[in-house]
Design a protein around this motif. Sequence first.
Motif, PDB file in Angstrom:
ATOM      1  N   LEU A  40      45.117 101.110  52.808  1.00  0.00           N
ATOM      2  CA  LEU A  40      44.323 100.614  51.679  1.00  0.00           C
ATOM      3  C   LEU A  40      44.592  99.130  51.501  1.00  0.00           C
ATOM      4  CD1 LEU A  40      42.454 100.990  49.267  1.00  0.00           C
ATOM      5  CD2 LEU A  40      44.441 101.702  47.912  1.00  0.00           C
ATOM      6  N   TYR A  41      43.528  98.333  51.625  1.00  0.00           N
ATOM      7  CA  TYR A  41      43.624  96.883  51.512  1.00  0.00           C
ATOM      8  C   TYR A  41      42.735  96.435  50.360  1.00  0.00           C
ATOM      9  CZ  TYR A  41      42.986  91.931  52.629  1.00  0.00           C
ATOM     10  OH  TYR A  41      42.927  90.563  52.559  1.00  0.00           O
ATOM     11  N   MET A  42      43.341  95.754  49.380  1.00  0.00           N
ATOM     12  CA  MET A  42      42.585  95.241  48.241  1.00  0.00           C
ATOM     13  C   MET A  42      42.962  93.782  48.029  1.00  0.00           C
ATOM     14  SD  MET A  42      42.785  98.534  45.663  1.00  0.00           S
ATOM     15  CE  MET A  42      41.250  98.144  44.845  1.00  0.00           C
ATOM     16  N   ASP A  43      42.012  92.895  48.278  1.00  0.00           N
ATOM     17  CA  ASP A  43      42.242  91.467  48.131  1.00  0.00           C
ATOM     18  C   ASP A  43      41.536  90.972  46.872  1.00  0.00           C
ATOM     19  OD1 ASP A  43      43.118  88.863  48.868  1.00  0.00           O
ATOM     20  OD2 ASP A  43      41.098  88.422  49.577  1.00  0.00           O
ATOM     21  N   SER A  44      42.275  90.315  46.010  1.00  0.00           N
ATOM     22  CA  SER A  44      41.744  89.777  44.753  1.00  0.00           C
ATOM     23  C   SER A  44      41.123  90.844  43.855  1.00  0.00           C
ATOM     24  CB  SER A  44      40.711  88.671  45.033  1.00  0.00           C
ATOM     25  OG  SER A  44      41.240  87.672  45.873  1.00  0.00           O
ATOM     26  N   ASN A  66      49.912 102.103  54.975  1.00  0.00           N
ATOM     27  CA  ASN A  66      49.928 100.691  54.604  1.00  0.00           C
ATOM     28  C   ASN A  66      49.225 100.488  53.267  1.00  0.00           C
ATOM     29  OD1 ASN A  66      50.977  99.276  57.192  1.00  0.00           O
ATOM     30  ND2 ASN A  66      49.380 100.653  57.955  1.00  0.00           N
ATOM     31  N   LEU A  67      49.886  99.760  52.378  1.00  0.00           N
ATOM     32  CA  LEU A  67      49.313  99.391  51.088  1.00  0.00           C
ATOM     33  C   LEU A  67      49.323  97.879  50.982  1.00  0.00           C
ATOM     34  CD1 LEU A  67      48.202 100.103  48.295  1.00  0.00           C
ATOM     35  CD2 LEU A  67      50.570 100.231  47.479  1.00  0.00           C
ATOM     36  N   ILE A  68      48.135  97.289  50.862  1.00  0.00           N
ATOM     37  CA  ILE A  68      47.989  95.842  50.797  1.00  0.00           C
ATOM     38  C   ILE A  68      47.242  95.491  49.518  1.00  0.00           C
ATOM     39  CG2 ILE A  68      47.019  93.794  51.890  1.00  0.00           C
ATOM     40  CD1 ILE A  68      47.431  96.873  54.016  1.00  0.00           C
ATOM     41  N   ILE A  69      47.925  94.854  48.584  1.00  0.00           N
ATOM     42  CA  ILE A  69      47.315  94.366  47.346  1.00  0.00           C
ATOM     43  C   ILE A  69      47.661  92.891  47.247  1.00  0.00           C
ATOM     44  CG2 ILE A  69      47.170  94.618  44.842  1.00  0.00           C
ATOM     45  CD1 ILE A  69      48.232  97.458  45.145  1.00  0.00           C
ATOM     46  N   THR A  70      46.671  92.017  47.350  1.00  0.00           N
ATOM     47  CA  THR A  70      46.955  90.596  47.482  1.00  0.00           C
ATOM     48  C   THR A  70      46.132  89.751  46.520  1.00  0.00           C
ATOM     49  OG1 THR A  70      45.293  90.351  49.252  1.00  0.00           O
ATOM     50  CG2 THR A  70      47.531  90.893  49.922  1.00  0.00           C
ATOM     51  N   GLY A  88      50.516  86.550  47.668  1.00  0.00           N
ATOM     52  CA  GLY A  88      49.660  85.914  46.686  1.00  0.00           C
ATOM     53  C   GLY A  88      49.809  86.461  45.285  1.00  0.00           C
ATOM     54  N   ILE A  89      50.758  87.367  45.058  1.00  0.00           N
ATOM     55  CA  ILE A  89      51.025  87.910  43.727  1.00  0.00           C
ATOM     56  C   ILE A  89      52.321  87.289  43.201  1.00  0.00           C
ATOM     57  CG2 ILE A  89      51.569  89.984  42.395  1.00  0.00           C
ATOM     58  CD1 ILE A  89      49.905  91.577  44.374  1.00  0.00           C
ATOM     59  N   THR A  90      52.275  86.639  42.073  1.00  0.00           N
ATOM     60  CA  THR A  90      53.466  85.980  41.529  1.00  0.00           C
ATOM     61  C   THR A  90      54.472  87.028  41.067  1.00  0.00           C
ATOM     62  OG1 THR A  90      52.137  84.086  40.817  1.00  0.00           O
ATOM     63  CG2 THR A  90      54.316  84.347  39.821  1.00  0.00           C
ATOM     64  N   LEU A  91      55.653  87.003  41.694  1.00  0.00           N
ATOM     65  CA  LEU A  91      56.711  87.973  41.401  1.00  0.00           C
ATOM     66  C   LEU A  91      57.955  87.306  40.830  1.00  0.00           C
ATOM     67  CD1 LEU A  91      56.439  90.074  44.702  1.00  0.00           C
ATOM     68  CD2 LEU A  91      55.409  90.595  42.475  1.00  0.00           C
ATOM     69  N   THR A  92      57.821  86.043  40.413  1.00  0.00           N
ATOM     70  CA  THR A  92      58.979  85.247  39.995  1.00  0.00           C
ATOM     71  C   THR A  92      59.788  85.919  38.893  1.00  0.00           C
ATOM     72  OG1 THR A  92      57.645  83.278  40.501  1.00  0.00           O
ATOM     73  CG2 THR A  92      59.686  82.945  39.280  1.00  0.00           C
TER      74      THR A  92
END
Length: 490
Positions: free
Chosen positions: A284-288, A309-313, A341-345
Motif C-alpha cells: 500500500l503506497y499513499m503519497d500526500s 510494504n506500507l508507504i505513507i509519504t 517526508g513526514i516530520t517526526l521531530t
Amino acid sequence: MNVRTPPSLLDLAESSLLRNEALAISALDSLPRELFPALFMKAFYRRRSQTLKAMVQAWPFVRLPLGGLKDMARVRVGRPIQAVLEGVDVLLAQKVRPSCIPVNLLFPHRGCNLQVLDLRSTGQNFWIMWSGSSDDVYSRSQMAPVAEVRSRPKQPVAPLDVFIDLCLKKRTLDHFTTYLLSWVEQRRISIHLCCKKLKISAMPMENIMKVLAQVQLDCIQEVQVNCTWQLSTLATFAPLLGQMINVQRLSLSHIHGSALEEKEQQHVVQILSQFLRLHHLRDLYMDSPVFLKGHLDQMLRSLRNPLDNLIITHCQLTESDLTHLSQWPYISRLKGLDLSGITLTQFTPDLQVLLEEVASNLEELNLEQCGITDSQLEAILPALSRCSQLRTISLCGNLLSMAIMEKLLSHTARLSSLKEEFYPAPRESFSSSGALHLGRLAQLKAQLIEMMRGFGGPRTIWLSSSPCPRWGNKTFYHEEPFLYHCYTPA
C-alpha cells in the motif's frame, strides 16, 4: 569476399507460402505446430491479413502473445491486429468447440486451442525462441498446447480471455484502445477483458468509469492512481476499487481534502470501507494523503490482512497516528516501511516503539526528510540495531552531525543483511548559509572510511547532499569498505 548464408529450407518454405495466401491457408491443416510462430511473424510483418485470420482459427497454442509481437514490429500494425481480431470473431461465431479427435497424431493442434489473446508488452521470448534464436524451454512449456483428449463431447465455447495493460494517461484513449474496447463491448458474452495493471494519471472520472465497465475488475492486481484528486473524486472511484478484490499493490498519490468537515469524513468512510474487500493487498503506497492526519487508525482498521510494504509519504501525522501504527496487529509482519517526508521531530518515543515492533521482519526502512535530529537518532539506535533482517536503509534529507554519523555507522555495521545504506552528508559539510563545501566533505568522508576499516566486510554506502540519491545514479560496490558521495548541484 563476403559469402552470404543461403536461406534455410524453413525460410524458403515460409516465403513460398506467403507469396500465395491461398496455398498458405490450405497448408495449415498439415503444418506442424513448431512452424506456426515463425510463419505467423512473417505474415504479421508482411500484413498478410487473410493468412493471419486463418492462422488464428488454427492456432495450436493456448496463448497468442500478440502484444510482444506488436512491440517488436517497426511498421504500423493496425491492419494485422484487425485481421487477428477478425479471426477471433470466426472462433466466437462457432456455437460449440470442435471435437478434439486428431486426424493425424503428428499434428494434434487441429481444432483451435486458443484461450488467451495477450495484448500486453510481453511475449517477445516466445517469438524469439520459436523463430530459432533461442532454446528457451520455459517458454515452450508455457506455450504448450492444451492437453489432447481423444474423445470429448461438444460443449459451449468458453469465453476468450483478452489481456491488456491499461494506462489512462490522457483525457481520451488512443485509437487502438478505443477500437479494442468497442470490439469487446459488442462481444461481452464471449470475451473477458482482463487487465493485471491499471495506471491512471489523467482522465475524467466519467471516461474512467466507461473504460472500466468493459474490464473484468477482479482480474486487476496492481492499481496506480497518480492524479490530483479531491476526496470526493476518490470516493466516486472507491466502489470500482472494491470490485478489484485481487489487487495486491495499490498506489494513491496526491489526494487532497481534509477529513475535518463532516462531508469529507463521509468520503473517507466510503473510501476505507472498500479497503475491507481487498483481502490480497500486500503493498500500500499513499503519497500526500492529506486526509489521513488524525485518521490513520480508521485506515488501519480497514486493513484486515498483513501487508508486506506500507508507504505513507509527504503528509502530516499526529502523535496518536504513530501510536495507532505501532499498535496495528500486523505491524510486526511488515517487510518495508516508508515514512519519508513526514516530520517526526517531536515523536521520538513513538518512533522508537514503532521500530521495536517492526524489528523482527523489516527489510527496508525509509525515513528520508523526516526532520530527524541527532538526539532522536541516538535514542532509536538500539531499536534500529535489532532490525536484523534490514537490507536497505535511507536517512537522506535529515540534518545529522559527524558524531552521530559515526555512531550510526558503528551500529549498522552489526546488521549482517544490510546491503545498501543511504545517508546525508554530515552537517559539518555545510556552511552557515547552507552551502556545501566539497573539500570539507571529502575530509569527513575519508575520516568515516578510516573508521569503518575496523568493522570488517564490504559495504555499499551512499553519502549525499540530495534527499534521495538512489534514483538515476549507479551504486558502486567495492572490495573494501567504501563510501560513495553523490552530489546534486543546487
